[in-house]
Write a protein that holds these residues in place. Structure first.
Motif, mmCIF file in Angstrom:
data_model
loop_
_atom_site.group_PDB
_atom_site.id
_atom_site.type_symbol
_atom_site.label_atom_id
_atom_site.label_comp_id
_atom_site.label_asym_id
_atom_site.label_seq_id
_atom_site.Cartn_x
_atom_site.Cartn_y
_atom_site.Cartn_z
ATOM 1 N N ASP A 26 0.630 -0.739 0.045
ATOM 2 C CA ASP A 26 0.097 -0.057 0.247
ATOM 3 C C ASP A 26 0.726 1.114 0.165
ATOM 4 N N GLY A 27 2.244 0.744 -0.123
ATOM 5 C CA GLY A 27 2.769 2.439 -0.179
ATOM 6 C C GLY A 27 3.681 2.813 0.822
ATOM 7 N N GLN A 28 3.354 2.179 1.867
ATOM 8 C CA GLN A 28 3.710 2.531 3.879
ATOM 9 C C GLN A 28 5.430 2.009 3.355
ATOM 10 N N ASP A 29 6.227 3.192 3.388
ATOM 11 C CA ASP A 29 7.445 2.394 3.801
ATOM 12 C C ASP A 29 7.652 2.161 5.476
ATOM 13 N N VAL A 30 8.979 1.466 5.953
ATOM 14 C CA VAL A 30 9.028 1.408 6.538
ATOM 15 C C VAL A 30 9.849 0.664 7.128
ATOM 16 N N LEU A 31 11.110 0.821 6.201
ATOM 17 C CA LEU A 31 12.259 -0.113 6.636
ATOM 18 C C LEU A 31 13.520 1.592 5.716
ATOM 19 N N LEU A 57 11.268 -6.004 10.963
ATOM 20 C CA LEU A 57 12.587 -6.500 10.058
ATOM 21 C C LEU A 57 12.977 -8.227 10.501
ATOM 22 N N ALA A 58 12.286 -8.345 11.286
ATOM 23 C CA ALA A 58 12.926 -9.429 11.852
ATOM 24 C C ALA A 58 12.099 -10.595 11.003
ATOM 25 N N LYS A 59 11.104 -9.896 10.029
ATOM 26 C CA LYS A 59 10.803 -10.815 9.235
ATOM 27 C C LYS A 59 11.537 -11.416 8.066
#
Lengths: 293, 267
Positions: A26-31, A57-59
Motif C-alpha cells: 500500500d506504499g507504506q515505507d517501513v524500513l 525487520l525480523a520477518k
C-alpha cells in the motif's frame, strides 16, 4: 547508518543486513536503509515503538518478507534466492500469536510438524518431539488437542514446535505475551539456556524489563531506521533516544542512576544485578545484613 | 487494508440513502441476470463502472477490484471455449479457431461478474456500517441480521490479515506448497486452513461475549437510533431513474425479446 556492535566479543557474524529498505504493497515505507550485523551466539533485543519496523525487520531474516532494496546475509551467504522452507532449517520464528500456527490433532503431532517438514528420519522426529515435550513440560499434554489447551500452554506449544526444529537462529516475537509471571520466566530462562548452547537469539519485544534482564545487545528502531545499537547498557544510557521512542527504562535502572552521582556504582540492569552490586558495596562499608535476599 | 472498502466522503453517492443503494444493487443484479446480449452487457458494465468514478472513488480501490477480477476474467472465456463449444459460426485467432457463441457467452458471464462486483463495491465504498445496517433495518430486515451482515463485512480485512499471518507462521515451520498442484496443494494447506477456522471461531465467540457484555439483545428493550435516515429529492430521483431503466428493460425483454439473444439486440 551502519551499526557495528563490539565485534571483538564474538568470533563470527551470524546475520548481516546491508542497506535494507522495505515498502508494503500500500506504499507504506517501513524500513528505510537499515545496516547492521548480528554476531554469532548473541542475545539481541529489538525494541522500538509500535510501527517502528521491529517485526517487519525480523520477518526479513527468514525470507517471509523480501527487501525492496538491500541485502541480507546469513552466515555470509545471501538469502535472496533461498525459499522460506530452506531458511527454516537455520532460522526459527516464534510468532506473536500462538493460535496462528496450531492445527494439529494432538500436541505431539503439532510439535512433530516442523521436524517432518525438514525431511528428518522418523526416529529423529520422535527424538526431537519427545525432547521438546519434556523441555517445555508438555509431556502430559502430548495426546491432547493443542487448540483446547489454555493460552499459556498454547504459547508453550508454539515455542516447543520451533525449538524442535533446532534452528541456529531463534527469533522470538513478543514471546511472553499472555503469559503469567511464571510462564514468562520459564520462557525467557529457556531462551537463555538455548543462547548458552550457542544459538543466536533475536527477541522482539516491548517489555523493557526482559531486555534489561536477558539481552546482551539491543537494537533500537525508530521510523524504520536503527536509532541505536550496542550492548544493552550502552543503549540504555542514550536517554534522549529512548525517550523519543516513548521507552521507559526499568525502575531499578533509574534508581541506580539516581544513586550514581552520590558515589555509588554504575546503574544495574536488573533487581538481581542491583542486589549483588550494592549488597557487596554496603557490606564493605559496614552495613549489617546488606545484600541478604 | 483494501478489502475494507468504506471511504469517508461527501460525494452524491455518499449522500444517497442506503435503501436506494441496496435497491439499486438488487435491480442491477436482476438486469445483469436477464440480459444475454453482449452489447447490452457492455453498456450496463460501463454504466455501473461509471458510478464509482462519478462518485470520486479512490482509483487505487477501483484498481484493486479490477485486479481481483483478472483471474476470473481470463479463465471464464477459456472455460467456455474449451468445455462448451456451441454455435455454428467460428472465428480464428492466428491458428486457433473458436466458436463465436462460446466466446460471447464466456465474455457475458465475465461482464455479469464485473457488474455485480462493481455494484456491490459502489454500495460498500460509499456506505458506512451503521448507515448500511440502518438502511437494511428500515427495509424490514431484523436488526440482529443487519448487525451480523455488517460485522461480517467489517471482519473481511481481519480474516485476510489472519490468513496471511498464519500462512507466514506455517511457512516459517518449513511448510512448502508452492510447487504442489490440485488436491496435494489443498492438503498441504490444511495447516493454514485449520488455524484460520479456529481463529475465526475464537474471534466470533469473543465478539459475541463483548456484544452481550454491552447489553446487546437485552429483553424488553425498544431500540432507538441516534442517526436516522430519510428519503430526500435526490434519493427519489435516483430510484426513479433506476426503477424506470430496469423496469423498461424487463418490459421490452419479456415482450419483444430485447437483449435476450447473445448476438442480436432483438430476437
Amino acid at each position: 547508518m551502519k551499526a557495528e556492535k563490539d565485534p571483538s566479543r564474538f568470533a563470527a557474524v551470524c546475520l548481516e543486513i546491508r542497506d535494507l529498505w522495505f515498502t508494503y504493497g500500500d506504499g507504506q515505507d517501513v524500513l528505510n536503509g537499515i545496516s547492521l550485523s548480528i554476531a554469532e551466539g548473541d542475545f539481541v533485543a529489538v525494541i522500538g515503538q509500535n510501527g517502528s519496523g521491529k517485526t517487519t525487520l525480523a520477518k526479513h531474516f527468514l525470507g517471509l518478507l523480501r527487501p525492496t532494496k538491500g541485502e541480507i546475509l546469513l552466515h555470509g551467504e545471501r538469502i535472496r534466492d533461498r525459499s522460506v522452507g530452506e531458511l527454516a532449517r537455520q532460522v526459527g520464528y516464534v510468532f506473536q500469536n500462538p493460535d496462528h500456527q496450531i492445527f494439529g490433532t494432538t500436541t505431539w503431532e503439532e510439535i512433530a510438524f516442523g521436524p517432518r517438514n525438514l525431511g528428518l528420519s522418523a526416529e529423529e522426529v520422535e527424538r526431537r518431539t519427545v525432547d521438546a515435550l519434556e523441555r517445555f513440560d508438555l509431556s502430559s499434554e502430548a495426546t491432547k488437542p493443542p487448540a483446547m489447551l489454555s493460552f499459556g500452554q498454547r504459547r508453550k506449544v508454539s515455542l516447543a514446535a520451533v525449538y524442535a526444529m533446532d534452528p541456529h537462529v531463534l527469533i522470538l516475537d513478543e514471546p511472553t505475551n499472555g503469559l503469567d509471571g511464571r510462564g514468562e520466566k520459564e520462557a525467557m530462562e529457556l531462551a537463555r539456556t538455548l543462547n548458552n548452547t550457542g544459538k543466536t537469539i533475536i527477541l522482539v519485544t516491548h517489555r523493557i524489563r526482559l531486555v534489561a534482564e536477558y539481552a546482551r545487545s539491543c537494537i533500537l528502531l525508530a521510523g524504520g531506521r536503527v536509532s541505536a545499537y550496542g550492548d544493552t547498557r550502552s543503549v540504555f544510557e542514550q536517554d534522549d533516544l529512548l525517550k523519543s521512542s516513548n521507552i521507559e527504562l526499568p525502575q531499578v535502572w533509574e534508581l541506580g542512576r539516581q544513586l550514581a552521582p552520590r558515589g555509588f556504582l554504575q546503574p544495574a540492569l536488573s533487581v538481581g544485578d542491583f542486589c549483588q552490586t550494592y549488597g557487596e558495596l554496603l557490606k564493605q562499608t559496614g552495613f549489617r545484613n546488606a545484600g541478604a535476599r | 487494508m483494501l478489502a475494507d472498502f468504506f471511504m469517508r466522503g461527501d460525494s452524491w453517492l455518499h449522500k444517497t440513502d442506503p435503501r436506494v443503494k441496496v435497491l439499486s444493487v438488487g435491480l442491477t443484479l436482476a438486469a445483469a441476470l436477464i440480459l444475454q446480449n453482449l452489447l447490452m452487457m457492455v453498456i450496463l458494465w460501463l454504466l455501473v463502472l461509471a458510478v464509482p468514478f462519478a462518485a470520486r472513488a479512490p482509483r487505487g480501490r477501483i484498481r484493486f477490484v479490477l485486479s481481483a477480477l483478472v483471474p476470473v476474467s481470463v479463465l471464464m472465456p477459456l472455460v467456455w471455449i474449451v468445455f462448451y463449444p456451441i454455435g455454428v459460426e467460428t472465428i480464428s485467432f492466428w491458428f486457433i479457431e473458436v466458436k463465436l457463441l462460446s466466446l460471447v457467452q464466456g465474455l457475458t458471464v465475465v461482464l455479469r461478474i464485473h457488474i455485480v462486483s462493481f455494484a456491490v463495491f459502489a454500495l460498500l465504498f460509499s456506505t458506512d456500517q451503521t448507515t448500511l445496517v440502518r438502511g437494511l433495518v428500515k427495509l424490514r430486515l431484523p436488526y440482529v441480521w443487519g448487525l451480523v451482515l455488517s460485522l461480517a463485512l467489517r471482519y473481511i480485512p481481519t480474516f485476510e490479515r489472519s490468513f496471511a499471518d498464519i500462512l507466514q507462521a506455517q511457512k516459517a515451520r518449513g511448510l512448502e506448497f508452492e510447487s504442489m498442484r490440485g488436491w496435494r496443494r489443498v492438503r498441504a494447506l490444511m495447516p493454514v486452513f485449520v488455524p484460520t477456522v479456529i481463529s475465526l471461531f475464537r474471534l466470533s465467540e469473543q465478539i459475541g461475549i463483548a456484544l452481550e457484555a454491552r447489553g446487546f439483545g437485552a429483553e424488553g428493550v425498544r431500540r432507538t437510533y441516534f442517526r436516522d435516515i430519510t428519503f430526500r429529492t435526490l434519493d427519489w430521483l435516483y430510484i426513479a431513474i433506476v426503477v424506470t431503466a430496469v423496469g423498461s428493460l424487463f418490459y421490452f425483454n419479456l415482450k419483444y425479446g430485447f437483449g435476450a439473444d447473445p448476438l442480436r439486440l432483438v430476437r
